[in-house]
Design an enzyme around this catalytic site. Sequence first.
Site, PDB file in Angstrom:
ATOM      1  N   ARG A  94       0.824  -1.162  -0.172  1.00  0.00           N
ATOM      2  CA  ARG A  94       0.079  -0.046   0.054  1.00  0.00           C
ATOM      3  C   ARG A  94       0.772   1.441   0.014  1.00  0.00           C
ATOM      4  NH1 ARG A  94      -2.396  -3.210   3.836  1.00  0.00           N
ATOM      5  NH2 ARG A  94      -3.929  -4.739   2.980  1.00  0.00           N
ATOM      6  N   GLU A 140       4.750 -11.515  14.353  1.00  0.00           N
ATOM      7  CA  GLU A 140       4.420 -12.225  15.577  1.00  0.00           C
ATOM      8  C   GLU A 140       4.696 -13.959  15.593  1.00  0.00           C
ATOM      9  OE1 GLU A 140       0.350 -13.199  17.865  1.00  0.00           O
ATOM     10  OE2 GLU A 140       0.238 -12.266  15.972  1.00  0.00           O
TER      11      GLU A 140
END
Length: 184
Positions: A69, A106
Amino acid sequence: MASKDSQDPRIARISSSIRIIPDFPKPGIMFQDITTLLLDTKAFKDTIDLFVERYRDQNISVVAGVEARGFIFGPPIALAIGAKFVPMRKPKKLPGEVISEEYSLEYGTDKIEMHVGAVQTGERALVIDDLIATGGTLCAAIKLLERVGVTVVECACVIELPELKGRAKLGGKPLFVLVEGEGA
């Protein structure tokens, strides 16, 4: 969404154009969907204009857009301020010789890459993405640019999720955001 500058009506328009999708891509995530911002030509133009107004006179020679993006916002900003656009890509997406920087997720790690020679020592860069959450990707982009002698002037994002504390991982680099997102 909360506004960073409630005095500027463009911020409210941008904020209201971002759609929140609960439980996407997995339960508990409040996904910040910028595709609705892109469909609103006024809000999209306001977004670009606010960034251009901020960076026009900062002698920035490189706008580094983080995949994917950052590729939406980076090129029009780069053109407007007279800078080149450098894509920061995921592994194996650039055809030439690259340098890379690994960062933690993560669960596991990922990398971003940039073409060798895309930037030169001494250049001044703006790193742009749509959103900062945990800060891993922006941090990797900063390290990659600084490794080759580029000064990162600032990072910029349309949205920040402050509860995920990504700003704290940027090593003191300034971060400019337009709106704060809702929940993680």
